[in-house]
Design a protein around this motif. Structure first.
Motif, mmCIF file in Angstrom:
data_model
loop_
_atom_site.group_PDB
_atom_site.id
_atom_site.type_symbol
_atom_site.label_atom_id
_atom_site.label_comp_id
_atom_site.label_asym_id
_atom_site.label_seq_id
_atom_site.Cartn_x
_atom_site.Cartn_y
_atom_site.Cartn_z
ATOM 1 N N LEU A 63 0.734 -1.513 0.138
ATOM 2 C CA LEU A 63 0.187 0.166 0.220
ATOM 3 C C LEU A 63 0.757 0.629 0.390
ATOM 4 C CD1 LEU A 63 -2.701 1.928 0.295
ATOM 5 C CD2 LEU A 63 -2.020 0.975 2.755
ATOM 6 N N GLN A 64 2.048 1.015 0.928
ATOM 7 C CA GLN A 64 2.435 2.530 0.733
ATOM 8 C C GLN A 64 3.567 2.875 -0.954
ATOM 9 O OE1 GLN A 64 5.547 3.905 4.292
ATOM 10 N NE2 GLN A 64 7.037 2.255 2.792
ATOM 11 N N ILE A 65 3.903 1.950 -1.605
ATOM 12 C CA ILE A 65 4.927 1.509 -2.528
ATOM 13 C C ILE A 65 2.998 2.211 -3.806
ATOM 14 C CG2 ILE A 65 6.107 1.054 -4.529
ATOM 15 C CD1 ILE A 65 6.512 -1.287 -3.302
ATOM 16 N N ALA A 66 2.240 2.013 -3.891
ATOM 17 C CA ALA A 66 0.911 2.509 -4.294
ATOM 18 C C ALA A 66 0.764 3.698 -3.824
ATOM 19 C CB ALA A 66 -0.248 1.476 -3.805
ATOM 20 N N LEU A 67 0.618 4.174 -2.600
ATOM 21 C CA LEU A 67 0.311 5.821 -2.368
ATOM 22 C C LEU A 67 1.412 6.018 -2.704
ATOM 23 C CD1 LEU A 67 -1.182 7.418 -0.404
ATOM 24 C CD2 LEU A 67 0.192 6.824 1.597
ATOM 25 N N ALA A 68 2.819 5.969 -2.612
ATOM 26 C CA ALA A 68 4.046 6.307 -3.446
ATOM 27 C C ALA A 68 3.893 7.421 -4.951
ATOM 28 C CB ALA A 68 5.676 6.198 -3.132
ATOM 29 N N PHE A 69 3.317 6.085 -5.577
ATOM 30 C CA PHE A 69 2.942 5.842 -7.062
ATOM 31 C C PHE A 69 2.201 7.637 -7.222
ATOM 32 C CE2 PHE A 69 5.484 2.230 -8.088
ATOM 33 C CZ PHE A 69 6.239 2.411 -9.158
ATOM 34 N N PHE A 70 1.387 7.103 -6.369
ATOM 35 C CA PHE A 70 -0.086 7.921 -6.582
ATOM 36 C C PHE A 70 0.022 9.547 -6.440
ATOM 37 C CE2 PHE A 70 -3.301 10.045 -3.917
ATOM 38 C CZ PHE A 70 -4.121 10.098 -5.217
ATOM 39 N N MET A 71 1.185 9.502 -4.974
ATOM 40 C CA MET A 71 1.098 10.800 -4.842
ATOM 41 C C MET A 71 2.142 11.652 -6.264
ATOM 42 S SD MET A 71 1.514 11.316 -0.864
ATOM 43 C CE MET A 71 1.881 12.305 -0.703
ATOM 44 N N SER A 72 2.757 10.262 -6.216
ATOM 45 C CA SER A 72 4.310 11.033 -7.810
ATOM 46 C C SER A 72 3.868 12.124 -8.983
ATOM 47 C CB SER A 72 5.164 9.986 -7.916
ATOM 48 O OG SER A 72 4.518 8.916 -8.297
ATOM 49 N N THR A 73 2.449 11.532 -9.005
ATOM 50 C CA THR A 73 1.744 11.816 -10.222
ATOM 51 C C THR A 73 1.393 13.486 -9.655
ATOM 52 O OG1 THR A 73 -0.989 11.223 -9.071
ATOM 53 C CG2 THR A 73 0.135 10.174 -10.982
ATOM 54 N N PRO A 110 -3.630 0.467 -9.465
ATOM 55 C CA PRO A 110 -4.362 1.188 -10.971
ATOM 56 C C PRO A 110 -5.265 2.805 -10.970
ATOM 57 C CG PRO A 110 -6.382 -0.207 -9.779
ATOM 58 C CD PRO A 110 -4.340 -0.245 -8.838
ATOM 59 N N VAL A 111 -5.319 3.672 -9.839
ATOM 60 C CA VAL A 111 -5.818 4.537 -9.994
ATOM 61 C C VAL A 111 -4.298 5.639 -10.278
ATOM 62 C CG1 VAL A 111 -7.261 7.012 -8.587
ATOM 63 C CG2 VAL A 111 -7.868 4.709 -8.351
ATOM 64 N N ALA A 112 -2.939 5.067 -9.807
ATOM 65 C CA ALA A 112 -2.074 5.266 -9.814
ATOM 66 C C ALA A 112 -1.529 6.059 -10.876
ATOM 67 C CB ALA A 112 -0.756 5.608 -8.554
#
Length: 952
Positions: free
Chosen positions: A441-451, A553-555
């Motif tokens: 989840l933390q990796i997915a959150l990082a991809f998400f916030m990097s956008t 997938p949202v990221a």
């Protein structure tokens, strides 16, 4: 020889290339990676040091079993004797107790100021309870509530609840201590080695149906040879009947400090529900106040005095059935215990907050890495050389997962080795599942916030604010709401939707169970404990899993539709196009009249530009052609800001470029050259018009175009820690070069740009000079046989020798390729380019090879002559005789320059005229040159600027 065609690299080939590049990159950052992974070890050691300091403080004499020097043998010499009789309440838990004392069972009774009375606010009034005036005299009764379906029988039992002797003395009280139900308002401790009720400064209360006036006495208690006097007072036990159990429950709730919103505390002793009790059946439900009990995990577990409540009603029932009969609860006592030390499980105590920070410290690192590649345009650079989204996301995710897994594995293993109860007591299976899900989840959150970020510093600051902020808010908000049983659990679940809060809640549960397990001598959290009501771990695991599966997938979607990565953003419904079968027409498009093109602009277009537009129109009607690049009326308009008008960067550019040709774009700064290149390489979207590369549309087929494209950007986009050879190996693999062919291509590329000898190619790019980085960028753009190459000012910053060498490289690279080159060097443009286009104010002003442009736009000779100031008029008359329409373009201190139309003068006539003039007046210097490309450029640019001003 024309370069051979090569199939695009497969998914596995690109993934292998990116993996190898990342491994090289991380090898260069080995110290940083070791520091990241070792950081949890440092924290564990720090916890152990703090734990030992705390333990050493707790092991001081004030916290050990109390001792006293006693003359045990009567010989006048005292010996040190330790025991509970010499200990305080804080010390007694460490004393050895081979034979624990017996303590009468007690019942908790509210203090006088808290006993049941009508609310002073008047909103919670119970008519049958005394008003608040009894608090002033301290005579408020200890109320007990009753209800039940068998009312008549229950009231008869109530009559036998308390004995009411005419007189009470200490001996009678002591003998019937368990029978007359004494009570205390002092919360019990964690054990019955010392009962606080008998050694506190508060009195014991004897509950009677009717107390004698001002009854008070004292009770002598023997505690292992030490006599303690305890004050005893009588309190009226006021029984009150309620019609339903819901009423009892409501009134009892007012006694809970957290259940009474008005803070009007009306604590009641207990409640009894005689559901179906009669002469045959004994069926009673008992309510009791558990607010004294605290099992939050961060204080010692307390006991609640419940058995005495059951003994009271059981004894009353037996006395109703048989007068004189009695069921007596004699005493309670602990199991024997050896001497022990006070220990505080510091890791479990600080676990939720401390470990929340530790686990999340990788989040800013991952976010910084992702945003760094975007800010430096390294991600789009890889994409422009053919890297697809699939390999990039898979390898990047796998790397972050490996780093996070190693980080957490070292953390748990080392924490377990050094004996932190937080890890050793809780089931490792639950810990594995929890940490596995959260790092994903933390990796997915990082991809998400990097956008949302394009600056590394901003992303890093926000990342650390999130880490420490979520930990602190979890400590001060989430913990409070979790421990507040009256707070709706649904809102807690909503709070846990924030990943940092869900992590805190999971670690909080681990800390609760490990702390309690360590104190009670049991295990921590086990799989069976997930079904416990207060345990929120099951909800946390579900939330983390669902958020991970949704956020990733949202990221990816946001990454595709946002432009923060420096590339064309896709249509928000791009995923629907994946299900549509792509159809190709027989031609690119049907011819159009370009209705949006200004008539004035078309009429003013020079013949060569208009001819190029016609060529493009014709090529677009052909199903197949050999041209590598076709631009069809390409436009780019930037919207105006702060009241400024729109900026026309490119105004309807039409261009056809066949294979094997190098096309040079000349123009002043701000003319639109870089905007044109950025549209062609996919960095910005055209406002209107289109372009085709290898018959592929730049607006829909850029991923396919990238596989056969090379780019040398205006600014060098390199990894500072990778060597030149590693750069070329990576980009070569992206172009599907393998094995010996890859090694040979890399070495030839390094040699061609003079980075091979002396081990220069094996030095880090960060150690290169500006010229060396530029040469490496050119080599990257040409490796792997790209069919189309864009070079934006490739020779910037090079010395003359390196520039000449680079020109040779570009000349050799033209075979079988189409090259578009922008430059400010007229010499470079004349040497390298087969055709040139001069770009001014977004418009293509002229197009052709260098000789055609000089002949078409520069049909003059330039005569320069230097004499004394007195002879300037003679020079001008000489020039007018040679060419009547000559134009003086320069004049200062005897030096003059003239443009001589070629159709009016011959070179031999100029030489003869100058030789004759030398005999008439002194000529210090003179020269005759043909028109240069620079002259053409200046002339065209000035003319275009004048036309633009006229149109505006």
């Amino acid at each position: 020889m024309e370069p051979s065609s090569r199939s695009p690299a497969t998914f596995s080939t690109q993934a292998n290339a990116l993996l190898r590049k990342n491994i090289c990159f991380q090898k260069r950052n080995m110290k940083t990676n070791i520091g990241i992974i070792a950081f949890p070890l440092f924290l564990c050691v720090l916890l152990v040091v703090i734990q030992n300091l705390v333990n050493s403080e707790l092991d001081k004499p004030k916290n050990r079993c109390g001792c006293r020097c006693v003359d045990t043998d009567g010989d006048g010499k005292c010996e040190t004797v330790c025991g509970i009789q010499y200990s305080t309440l804080d010390q007694v838990g460490t004393c050895p107790l081979p034979s624990p004392p017996r303590w009468p069972a007690l019942l908790q009774v509210p203090r006088p100021e808290y006993r049941a009375a009508r609310s002073t606010s008047g909103s919670d009034t119970f008519d049958d309870l005394p008003d608040g005036s009894c608090k002033e005299t301290g005579l408020c009764p200890a109320t007990i509530l009753f209800t039940g379906s068998n009312q008549s029988f229950a009231k008869k039992v109530m009559g036998n609840l308390f004995k009411a002797p005419a007189t009470l003395n200490p001996m009678d009280y002591l003998e019937t201590l368990a029978d007359v139900v004494p009570g205390t308002d002092t919360p019990t401790r964690t054990s019955q080695f010392i009962e606080p009720a008998f050694i506190s400064d508060r009195p014991l209360y004897v509950l009677q149906s009717q107390c004698m006036p001002n009854y008070t006495t004292s009770l002598a208690i023997n505690l292992d040879g030490q006599t303690l006097d305890q004050e005893v007072k009588c309190v009226q036990a006021l029984p009150r009947w309620r019609d339903t159990s819901s009423v009892v429950n409501d009134e009892l709730l007012k006694g809970y400090r957290q259940g009474n919103g008005k803070k009007d505390i009306n604590e009641i002793v207990a409640g009894y529900d005689f559901s179906n009790t009669n002469n045959i059946n004994f069926n009673v439900s008992i309510w009791y106040n558990s607010t004294y009990k605290n099992d939050t995990g961060f204080t010692t577990v307390a006991l609640v005095r419940v058995p005495r409540s059951l003994n009271v009603v059981s004894n009353a029932y037996i006395q109703y059935l048989r007068t004189g009969a009695m069921m007596q609860f004699e005493y309670v006592k602990e199991m024997p215990q050896p001497a022990r030390k006070i220990r505080l499980d510091f890791s479990s105590l600080l676990g939720p907050l401390f470990f929340t920070w530790v686990v999340q410290l990788l989040f800013p690192v991952i976010l910084q890495y992702l945003v760094y590649e975007k800010q430096k345009k390294l991600k789009i650079m890889m994409k422009m050389h053919g890297l697809k989204d699939g390999p990039y996301w898979m390898i990047s995710y796998a790397y972050f997962f490996f780093l996070s897994s190693a980080y957490m594995l070292f953390f748990v293993i080392f924490g377990s080795i050094i004996g932190l109860k937080f890890f050793t007591l809780n089931d490792y299976g639950i810990q594995f599942v929890f940490y596995f899900l959260y790092i994903n989840l933390q990796i997915a959150l990082a991809f998400f916030m990097s956008t949302s970020f394009y600056d590394v510093k901003t992303a890093t600051v926000v990342g650390y604010i999130y880490v420490f902020g979520s930990g602190l808010l979890g400590e001060f908000l989430l913990r409070y709401f979790v421990e507040d049983t009256s707070f709706p659990s649904g809102w807690i679940v909503v709070m846990e939707l924030v990943p940092g809060f869900s992590l805190f809640r999971g670690l909080y549960e681990f800390g609760q169970y490990s702390f309690t397990g360590n104190y009670m001598g049991t295990s921590g959290m086990q799989w069976r404990d997930l079904s416990d009501g207060p345990n929120g771990m099951k909800d946390v695991l579900i939330i983390i899993t669902v958020e991970w599966l949704i956020l990733l997938p949202v990221a990816y979607y946001l990454d595709q539709v946002s432009s923060s990565g420096g590339r064309i953003r896709k249509n928000p419904l791009f995923f629907l196009q994946c299900f549509q079968k792509k159809r190709r027409s027989q031609s690119f498009r049907t011819p159009s009249l370009h209705p949006d093109t200004s008539k004035v602009s078309v009429e003013m277009e020079r013949p060569d530009v208009a001819q190029e537009r016609g060529v493009v129109e014709q090529l677009l009607l052909e199903p197949n052609n050999s041209h590598a690049i076709i631009c069809d009326n390409l436009k780019k308009i930037y919207p105006g800001r702060d009241g400024n008008p729109e900026k026309f960067a490119v105004r309807g550019l039409s261009l056809a470029l066949p294979r094997g040709e190098c096309f040079g774009m000349l123009g002043p700064n701000g003319a639109g050259k870089t905007s044109f290149i950025n549209m062609m390489i996919g960095l910005i979207t055209p406002t209107s018009g289109n372009a085709y590369v290898q018959q592929l549309d730049i607006q829909s087929d850029m991923n396919e175009i990238y596989t056969s494209m090379g780019v040398c950007p205006q600014h060098d986009l390199l990894w500072e820690t990778l060597t030149g050879r590693e750069h070329l190996l990576f980009y070569g693999r992206l172009k599907n070069l393998k094995g010996a062919a890859l090694i040979q291509a890399v070495e030839e590329s390094l040699k061609s740009v003079n980075l091979f000898y002396g081990g220069v190619g094996d030095k880090r790019a960060g150690q290169y000079s500006g010229g060396m980085k530029r040469r490496l960028s050119v080599a990257i753009s040409l490796i792997g046989d790209p069919k189309v190459v864009y070079m934006d000012e490739p020779s910037t910053g090079l010395d003359p020798a390196s520039r000449k060498n680079l020109w040779n490289v570009v000349k050799q690279a033209k075979r079988g390729r189409a090259i578009i080159l922008t430059t400010h060097s007229m010499e470079e443009a004349e040497v390298l380019c087969d055709r040139l286009g001069i770009f001014v104010d977004g418009n293509l002003q002229c197009i052709g090879n260098p000789k055609e442009l000089k002949a078409r736009y520069g049909g003059t000779y330039v005569l320069t002559m230097t004499t004394s100031s007195d002879e300037e008029e003679e020079v001008e008359r000489l020039v007018r005789r040679l060419a009547p329409s000559a134009n003086r373009i320069y004049h200062i201190s005897g030096t003059q320059k003239f443009e001589l139309p070629k159709q009016e003068v011959r070179i031999s006539d100029v030489f003869n005229a100058v030789e004759r003039a030398k005999a008439e007046f002194p000529i210090y210097a003179w020269g005759l040159v043909d028109t240069t490309l620079e002259d053409v450029f200046i002339k065209v640019a000035k003319g275009a600027a004048g036309s633009s001003d006229l149109l505006s």
